[in-house]
Design a protein around this motif. Sequence first.
Motif, PDB file in Angstrom:
ATOM      1  N   GLU A  91      40.322  51.379  37.056  1.00  0.00           N
ATOM      2  CA  GLU A  91      40.220  50.096  38.630  1.00  0.00           C
ATOM      3  C   GLU A  91      41.383  49.340  38.825  1.00  0.00           C
ATOM      4  OE1 GLU A  91      38.725  47.171  41.628  1.00  0.00           O
ATOM      5  OE2 GLU A  91      38.087  49.690  40.924  1.00  0.00           O
TER       6      GLU A  91
ATOM      7  N   LEU B 178      38.106  49.852  33.183  1.00  0.00           N
ATOM      8  CA  LEU B 178      39.506  48.761  33.386  1.00  0.00           C
ATOM      9  C   LEU B 178      40.291  49.652  34.050  1.00  0.00           C
ATOM     10  CD1 LEU B 178      40.802  45.998  33.268  1.00  0.00           C
ATOM     11  CD2 LEU B 178      41.109  45.951  31.857  1.00  0.00           C
TER      12      LEU B 178
ATOM     13  N   ALA C 227      45.253  41.720  32.883  1.00  0.00           N
ATOM     14  CA  ALA C 227      43.880  41.890  32.836  1.00  0.00           C
ATOM     15  C   ALA C 227      44.248  41.661  31.199  1.00  0.00           C
ATOM     16  CB  ALA C 227      43.417  43.316  33.021  1.00  0.00           C
TER      17      ALA C 227
ATOM     18  N   LEU D 149      36.591  39.468  30.135  1.00  0.00           N
ATOM     19  CA  LEU D 149      37.709  40.067  31.079  1.00  0.00           C
ATOM     20  C   LEU D 149      38.001  39.137  31.724  1.00  0.00           C
ATOM     21  CD1 LEU D 149      39.283  42.374  31.244  1.00  0.00           C
ATOM     22  CD2 LEU D 149      37.943  43.973  32.067  1.00  0.00           C
TER      23      LEU D 149
ATOM     24  N   VAL E 158      33.000  48.038  34.699  1.00  0.00           N
ATOM     25  CA  VAL E 158      33.518  47.250  35.302  1.00  0.00           C
ATOM     26  C   VAL E 158      33.396  47.536  36.402  1.00  0.00           C
ATOM     27  CG1 VAL E 158      35.696  45.464  34.127  1.00  0.00           C
ATOM     28  CG2 VAL E 158      36.114  47.622  35.424  1.00  0.00           C
TER      29      VAL E 158
ATOM     30  N   LEU F 257      40.204  39.007  34.509  1.00  0.00           N
ATOM     31  CA  LEU F 257      41.079  40.289  35.749  1.00  0.00           C
ATOM     32  C   LEU F 257      42.007  38.912  36.960  1.00  0.00           C
ATOM     33  CD1 LEU F 257      38.980  42.959  37.491  1.00  0.00           C
ATOM     34  CD2 LEU F 257      40.444  42.730  35.173  1.00  0.00           C
TER      35      LEU F 257
END
Length: 586
Positions: free
Chosen positions: A445, A442, A511, A518, A481, A520
């Motif tokens: 990203e 994460l 997030a 999770l 992810v 986003l």
Amino acid sequence: MKWSFYKLSLKNRIQILYVLLTFLCISATGLFSYNFAADVIEENSLKLKQTLLNKSVQALDESMRHMIVSPYSMMMSETYGKVMSDVRNENTEHFYQNLSLLQTPFEQLRQVEPAVESALLVTPVGEFYATKDTVISRGRFNLLYQEELKDDSWNVHWVTGHEDTLFQGEKRVVSLILRPLRNTLNNYSLPGVYLMVNYKEDYIRNVIEQNLIDDQIRLFLLKRDGTPVIPTSYPALDEFKDAPFLKNIGDKDQGAFTYANREDEQLINFSALGVSKDWMLVSVQTKGDLLGPMRQIRWLILVIMIVCMVVALMFSSFLSKLLLKPLHKLYNLMLRVENNDLEVRFESKYEDEVGVIGLRFNRMLAQIENLIEEIKISEEEKLKFEIKALQAQINPHFLYNTLNTILWKSESGRSEQVGEMIVSLSLLFRLGLNNGHEITTLRQELDHAEQYMLLQQQCYDNLFTYSLQVPDDPGLLQAPVLKILLQPLVENSILHGFKDMDEPGHIIIEALRAGDSLELRVKDNGRGMDADKLNSQVKQQFEGHSSYALYNIFSRLQLNYGDRASLRFLSVPQVETMVVITIPLH
């Protein structure tokens, strides 16, 4: 031993278990039959011996009654009456005359009862006996039997076998002590008068032993306290005086029981005598002697067991081969499948468990073929979408604008901004490529999306601002992810959301942890979109999709997470438009 058994083949295990089962069944049957037969023999033997023992007791009772009757017959004689008259009158003058007169009754007693060894008539005026016998000393009788003479309850008293202590010769005898009959001599009582008759111990022993049932059975004449009345030609058991042994007898007149000593179990029968309730005849037989013939049966059972085990061993090989034939066939097919031959199929005429497994095996092969085909298509799709995602990242238009901006800033002398853009562009490509891996973290990203937004801010001055809202959760930032999920959404906001806006737009990336998932979120305050239409297209899996970027994201989520991932849209034009991606954390 346990692990060695597990290492054996199934055929060998079936053989071993089959032989063991045969052995256990035959052993159980043999032992049960042997024990049942032994119990029946033991029970019948005890009953038979009790019957014979009762007859032996009757014979012994008859002999002992005759031993009592003979002295009483002597007491009925005229000579005995004359002696008792002198005793009653305490006349001692005729002692020797009476002694001579009594020689004939004493001799007649011996002729009537050959078992008589000696006889002694004890009176207050003196002791009378056969003159051919020699007494040890006068008055010895009252001294030896003073305890018994204190008891007035008996008229007949038997004394167990002993050495004759009244007459010389030390011969072993069984003594009978009699008090005069009360109807004798006109019912006058004669205290201190006793007739003692010593019977040969050997005679009584012969009476007992001549009634032996067989040579394995021992007969004992005992008192109720376990004391032998007469010794036998074989030793008595030490347990005769033990409390457990005597408890089995108690005050019963007859019975049978089994008694275990240190050597072997003994089968005991007993029966009390009628002439003396304190005496009883006991028969003893060792259980091993009784069951001696059963040893042949044991050997026969053993031979049968060995023969059956050999036959079972021979038959088990054929049986296991027959039973395992379908299983071996299935095993060989599995070996072919192991060599990537998925065209094989199991066929069997049996409808047993192996046949069912074979059908499941065929079904499994068909499913494997379908799965291989689906995986092949899925991998191709994943590769195609990944390539397109990378292509979207290096969109020629985006790359042209970025490089053109870098050139313009370089010519304008803005070297610091040029350096920042080059670093951002480099990080953008490095994070996007991710060493060829589809899964990133994460944190990486978010960095990838931020580098893209930094580059776009340099290309479009005052077009938008952005912010990242991430909780202080190191574990969440390291969550795995899919790469390049946020950049296409940010690109949509910049190119479409902020188009024709008079004021700068704002992008928020959030997030957060939602249970085991999770979330986003990419928000902007642009002109918005038709959220209901896009949500409907998500439910229909973007059939006839109009947004390539959204279709790419949705397809990659489905390929990697299946139904556990979701994509949702919310939009209020000119206020807030939000795209929510939900993916599982585990």
